[in-house]
Motif scaffolding. Sequence first.
Motif, short mmCIF file in Angstrom:
data_model
loop_
_atom_site.label_atom_id
_atom_site.label_comp_id
_atom_site.label_asym_id
_atom_site.label_seq_id
_atom_site.Cartn_x
_atom_site.Cartn_y
_atom_site.Cartn_z
N TRP A 34 31.48 40.07 32.83
CA TRP A 34 32.32 40.94 33.64
C TRP A 34 33.06 40.06 34.64
CZ3 TRP A 34 30.06 45.50 36.99
CH2 TRP A 34 31.11 46.31 37.42
N HIS A 35 34.33 39.86 34.41
CA HIS A 35 35.15 39.01 35.29
C HIS A 35 35.27 39.66 36.66
CE1 HIS A 35 38.57 36.81 36.92
NE2 HIS A 35 38.24 35.84 36.07
N LYS A 36 35.24 38.86 37.70
CA LYS A 36 35.26 39.37 39.08
C LYS A 36 36.52 40.17 39.40
CE LYS A 36 37.24 35.35 41.28
NZ LYS A 36 37.49 34.85 42.58
N ASP A 37 37.62 39.92 38.69
CA ASP A 37 38.86 40.64 38.95
C ASP A 37 39.09 41.83 38.02
OD1 ASP A 37 39.51 38.86 41.00
OD2 ASP A 37 40.49 37.47 39.61
N SER A 38 38.14 42.07 37.12
CA SER A 38 38.29 43.14 36.14
C SER A 38 37.65 44.43 36.65
CB SER A 38 37.63 42.72 34.82
OG SER A 38 37.71 43.74 33.88
N ALA A 39 38.46 45.47 36.76
CA ALA A 39 37.96 46.77 37.24
C ALA A 39 37.70 47.70 36.06
CB ALA A 39 38.97 47.41 38.18
N VAL A 40 36.64 48.47 36.17
CA VAL A 40 36.35 49.53 35.22
C VAL A 40 36.87 50.80 35.86
CG1 VAL A 40 34.55 50.74 33.94
CG2 VAL A 40 34.30 48.30 34.43
N VAL A 41 37.82 51.49 35.18
CA VAL A 41 38.51 52.63 35.79
C VAL A 41 38.23 53.89 34.99
CG1 VAL A 41 40.75 53.55 36.47
CG2 VAL A 41 40.30 51.09 36.65
N PHE A 42 37.97 54.97 35.73
CA PHE A 42 37.73 56.28 35.15
C PHE A 42 38.75 57.26 35.72
CE2 PHE A 42 33.79 53.96 35.31
CZ PHE A 42 33.26 54.14 34.05
N ARG A 131 34.39 47.38 40.49
CA ARG A 131 34.47 45.95 40.22
C ARG A 131 33.16 45.31 40.68
NH1 ARG A 131 37.71 42.73 43.02
NH2 ARG A 131 37.99 44.16 44.73
N GLN A 132 32.78 44.26 40.01
CA GLN A 132 31.56 43.55 40.42
C GLN A 132 31.86 42.70 41.65
OE1 GLN A 132 30.71 40.08 40.23
NE2 GLN A 132 31.84 39.21 38.53
N GLY A 133 30.89 42.63 42.55
CA GLY A 133 31.06 41.88 43.78
C GLY A 133 30.07 40.73 43.92
N MET A 134 29.62 40.19 42.80
CA MET A 134 28.69 39.07 42.84
C MET A 134 29.47 37.76 42.94
SD MET A 134 25.87 40.75 42.73
CE MET A 134 24.53 39.66 42.30
N ARG A 135 28.79 36.66 43.14
CA ARG A 135 29.45 35.37 43.34
C ARG A 135 29.99 34.78 42.03
NH1 ARG A 135 27.85 32.93 48.49
NH2 ARG A 135 26.40 34.36 49.46
N GLU A 136 29.43 35.21 40.90
CA GLU A 136 29.83 34.65 39.62
C GLU A 136 31.23 35.14 39.23
OE1 GLU A 136 26.99 36.26 40.15
OE2 GLU A 136 25.32 35.05 39.44
N LYS A 137 32.01 34.22 38.68
CA LYS A 137 33.35 34.59 38.20
C LYS A 137 33.24 35.48 36.97
CE LYS A 137 37.76 32.57 36.90
NZ LYS A 137 38.51 31.33 36.71
#
Length: 159
Positions: A34-42, A131-137
């Motif tokens: 899950w890329h840090k800039d990729s949003a899952v949208v509903f 969006r994921q907010g973890m440190r991993e890209k």
Amino acid sequence: MKFLFFMILPLLFLSACGPGTFFEDYKPVGDNGWHKDSAVVFHVVLKDTVHPFNVYVNIRNRGNYPNSNIWLFVSIKSPDGRLLKDTVEFILADSSGKWKGSGIGDLFDNQFVYKKDVYFPVPGEYLFSVRQGMREKELQGIRDIGIRLEKENNRGGKE
């Protein structure tokens, strides 16, 4: 026997969401992480501006997820353009490393309360973005993200 199976199967799918569920959907985050800039949208169309809803974030993680928690950036955009943004943390494993939620094999399903008793004052299409907010890209080990909206019916009155 086949006839009975095909009669019961649709009933199971219809009842899987539960009696109070208004909307529930999952979306995969990607095979490569899950890329840090990729949003899952509903996209959710809401017409009921009178009754409150409970909003849940659903997370399916694999056993190889490297953390016990996850930070998410959640936003809700209303039809009139207003935007609500939150940063939330959910705990996926206890202190001993045992995964929470229900699981089959190497996949674990968690449902977390995001907001309770939420009123959506403007009828129309709402956009829920996660969006994921973890440190991993590229965050590994998360398979699907879901949103669930449930009408709050525990008010003691009749609708």
